[in-house]
Scaffold this motif. Structure first.
Motif, PDB file in Angstrom:
ATOM      1  N   LEU A 158       0.843  -1.190   0.000  1.00 16.42           N
ATOM      2  CA  LEU A 158       0.000   0.000   0.000  1.00 16.42           C
ATOM      3  C   LEU A 158       0.880   1.243   0.000  1.00 16.42           C
ATOM      4  N   TRP A 202      -2.823   5.204   4.399  1.00 14.39           N
ATOM      5  CA  TRP A 202      -2.450   4.130   3.477  1.00 14.39           C
ATOM      6  C   TRP A 202      -3.566   3.966   2.448  1.00 14.39           C
ATOM      7  N   THR A 203      -3.206   3.904   1.177  1.00 14.97           N
ATOM      8  CA  THR A 203      -4.198   3.734   0.117  1.00 14.97           C
ATOM      9  C   THR A 203      -3.730   2.672  -0.873  1.00 14.97           C
ATOM     10  N   GLY A 204      -4.693   2.094  -1.562  1.00 14.65           N
ATOM     11  CA  GLY A 204      -4.408   1.081  -2.567  1.00 14.65           C
ATOM     12  C   GLY A 204      -5.625   0.200  -2.769  1.00 14.65           C
ATOM     13  N   TYR A 205      -5.357  -1.078  -3.003  1.00 15.95           N
ATOM     14  CA  TYR A 205      -6.426  -2.031  -3.277  1.00 15.95           C
ATOM     15  C   TYR A 205      -6.128  -3.332  -2.547  1.00 15.95           C
ATOM     16  N   ARG A 260      -8.616   2.287   2.095  1.00 12.50           N
ATOM     17  CA  ARG A 260      -7.936   3.457   2.642  1.00 12.50           C
ATOM     18  C   ARG A 260      -7.999   3.380   4.164  1.00 12.50           C
ATOM     19  N   LEU A 291      -2.267  -7.076  -1.451  1.00 13.44           N
ATOM     20  CA  LEU A 291      -2.361  -5.627  -1.450  1.00 13.44           C
ATOM     21  C   LEU A 291      -1.753  -5.073  -2.734  1.00 13.44           C
ATOM     22  N   ALA A 293      -0.559  -1.424  -4.470  1.00 11.44           N
ATOM     23  CA  ALA A 293      -0.326  -0.017  -4.159  1.00 11.44           C
ATOM     24  C   ALA A 293      -1.041   0.914  -5.128  1.00 11.44           C
TER      25      ALA A 293
END
Length: 609
Positions: A158, A202-205, A260, A291, A293
């Motif tokens: 992430l 923290w962001t991502g998928y 997020r 995860l 990013a």
């Protein structure tokens, strides 16, 4: 004579403005913020007046805190085939590069390619520059440029953004965190930050393995908020000791969901952890391989951003390879800016035929886009040995040069690519066709990418080439002058199953004397037209009556394609899907039949509407 040198990074950022004399610049391409990602830096020679260069040397400086020097490559460059070209790290952050040859070059272009590895997951930047020019480039000057590490689509982990306050203003530090599993106690996340009054986002998928309801867990000291698929499922934005909070949401297997997580630290100890569980997944810290990013479009493989993997994604990936990593208008989606990253499904740093093949296989299984879902194939051991064989052929009444790309042993060959350089003063590229080993493959093609250079390759999702020595493709050229075999054919830039390939000698031979043959039509199935390649054997100048016709499944004649005398050589016929009456043929199965003397052969073809 003053020459210009510039650095072109294949994976980095920020282009320096050119100056009147020699210059160094960095051309931006997306690169990963993860450790051990390859960075390729092209040193480009601009040679006003085309002065000869047969010896050169320079120093390349780079940010040693970000990069680790690997090697100097000459594949596909001006110095490919030189007697000696090499590089060595003399001190940390400095590489000495040089080379010499008996025959000078007067061209401009890529002089050498320098490879590095990213050593840190920090998203930061540093300078790259050339200096200490000697020999034929003594007069060159340089303009420093900036190399910047950015987040790569499909990279694991992430994106963490660290702020030295509790209100997310003025980002202090950006990096890719493999997981969210930190216990800083009374310390801080980074020496640049204080021990209290900070915040992190923290962001991502997140990529679920099961179609189930997932429960997410956070442990933070202090406050925490968590969104999954844009739904706020945990919200405790208050000072608190380390405590577990949880929330649940339904997810679909293989479909990445946005995530997020935000936390702030006010005073005392600091902790941040992110876990999950489902009926089929035991409770665990979410691992890095689940995860992402930065997700490109709707997911890696989804080149056209439709949310699905389909034939358009396959065609666009192959098209990008043939175009020299360019995104042409037909594949340039207005909803995304990362088509190249989406097409690079094995995350090798470049789009190749193997990427198109992997997308087609995954699409055929009705699977969704996913991060880096096709690891690169291992390099063949031993690597393939290749050769080029030339024929002057009568191609439908026009004399052309036919170049066969021959492989010594084609075992397990299902995707390949290369660049072919040729003397543009003698030849004009015409087309690329399948060879004996790839008859019936899904895609074989080639395209001009520069004067005297073509990119060629092919793949098939279900077929591998049979073992043995034969041609994998046939390249046709028109003659600028009188028909003749040529010198100066050079293969380079091998990818996929050709990675590490070695070259035998270019062979000049007499016009082909062989047997008659009818090759599979391509494409197949087809709409609206298809091509039929056939070979006529016999001695040079000897005429043979050739008849090629299309029949339906009942044996009724639909279209006569060829009924003429032919001399030995390779030919191409095209069926436009029309009958001899001019009517459009219906969808279905047809048979292409060839008769030449005592030779009779037929091939099955499918017309789709």
């Amino acid at each position: 004579m003053t020459r210009a040198l510039r650095i072109v990074s294949m994976v980095a950022l920020v282009c320096a403005a050119p100056v009147a004399h020699a210059q160094v610049s960095v051309s931006p391409q997306p690169t990963s913020g993860s450790v051990n990602q390859t960075v390729l830096v092209d040193v480009v020679l601009t040679n006003p007046g085309a002065a000869p260069v047969d010896a050169f040397g320079f120093r390349l400086s780079y940010p040693e805190a970000l990069l680790a020097y690997q090697s100097v490559s000459v594949a596909g460059t001006l110095t490919d085939g030189w007697i000696a070209v090499s590089g060595a790290e003399t001190t940390p952050g400095v590489v000495q590069v040089g080379g010499f040859h008996t025959t000078p070059t007067t061209a401009g272009g890529v002089l050498v390619r320098v490879a590095f590895l990213v050593e840190t997951n920090l998203l930061t930047s540093g300078a790259i520059a050339l200096s200490n020019f000697v020999d034929d480039i003594t007069a060159a000057t340089t303009t420093p440029a900036t190399f910047q590490v950015v987040v790569a689509p499909g990279g694991a982990g992430l994106l963490g953004e660290y702020y030295n306050n509790i209100d997310f203003t003025g980002t202090l530090l950006r990096r890719v965190d493999a997981t969210v599993n930190f216990d800083w106690a009374l310390g801080s996340p980074d020496p640049s930050m204080g021990t209290n009054d900070f915040s992190i986002r923290w962001t991502g998928y997140v990529d679920p393995a099961f179609t189930q309801t997932y429960t997410f867990y956070t442990i933070t000291d202090d406050g925490v908020r968590l969104w999954v698929n844009d739904q706020l499922i945990i919200d405790y934005w208050i000072p608190q000791a380390a405590i577990e909070r949880s929330g649940s949401i339904a997810l679909t297997a293989g479909v990445p969901a946005s995530i997020r997580m935000e936390m702030f630290e006010e005073a005392g100890e600091a902790v941040a952890q992110l876990s999950w569980s489902s009926p089929s997944q035991g409770k665990q810290i979410i691992p890095s391989n689940r995860l992402i990013a930065s997700l490109c479009a709707q997911g890696i493989g989804d080149v056209d951003a439709t949310g699905l993997l389909d034939a358009s994604d396959v065609a666009c990936a192959f098209d990008m390879f043939l175009s020299g990593q360019a995104v042409l208008p037909g594949c340039d989606s207005p909803s995304t800016t990362c088509e190249l990253s989406a097409a690079d499904v094995n995350c090798s740093g470049a789009v190749t035929p193997a990427d198109a093949r992997a997308i087609e296989i995954r699409a055929a299984a009705s699977l969704a886009p996913a991060p880096c879902f096709a690891p690169p194939d291992p390099v063949p051991s031993p690597p393939h040995e290749l050769g080029l064989v030339q024929y002057i052929v009568d191609d439908g009444g026009t004399p052309r040069l036919q170049v066969l790309l021959v492989v010594e042993d084609a075992s397990d060959l299902d995707a390949f690519g290369a660049r072919l350089s040729f003397p543009a003063s003698e030849l004009v590229f015409n087309r690329v066709e399948p060879g004996y080993l790839t008859a019936g493959w899904h895609s074989i093609d080639g395209r001009s990418v520069a004067v005297g250079q073509i990119v060629l390759g092919g793949f098939d999702p279900t077929m591998t080439a049979p073992p043995g020595t034969a041609d994998v493709c046939r390249i046709f050229f028109d003659f600028v002058g009188s028909p003749a075999t040529v010198t100066g054919l050079v293969l380079s830039n091998f990818v996929d199953d050709f990675t590490g390939a070695t070259m035998g000698a270019v062979t000049d031979v007499e016009p082909q004397v062989g047997i008659h043959s009818l090759h599979p039509n391509y494409p197949n199935p087809f709409n609206p037209s298809t091509h039929v390649r056939y070979d006529v054997g016999g001695r040079p100048g000897e005429h043979v009556r050739v008849r090629i016709a299309i029949y339906d499944v009942r044996g009724a004649l639909v279209r006569s394609l060829v009924d003429a005398d032919r001399v030995s050589g390779s030919y191409l016929a095209t069926w436009d899907g029309l009958a001899d009456t001019g009517a459009q043929a219906a969808s279905g199965v047809y048979f292409c039949s060839m008769r030449a003397g005592d030779f009779v052969a037929s091939r099955r073809m499918v017309l789709l509407k």
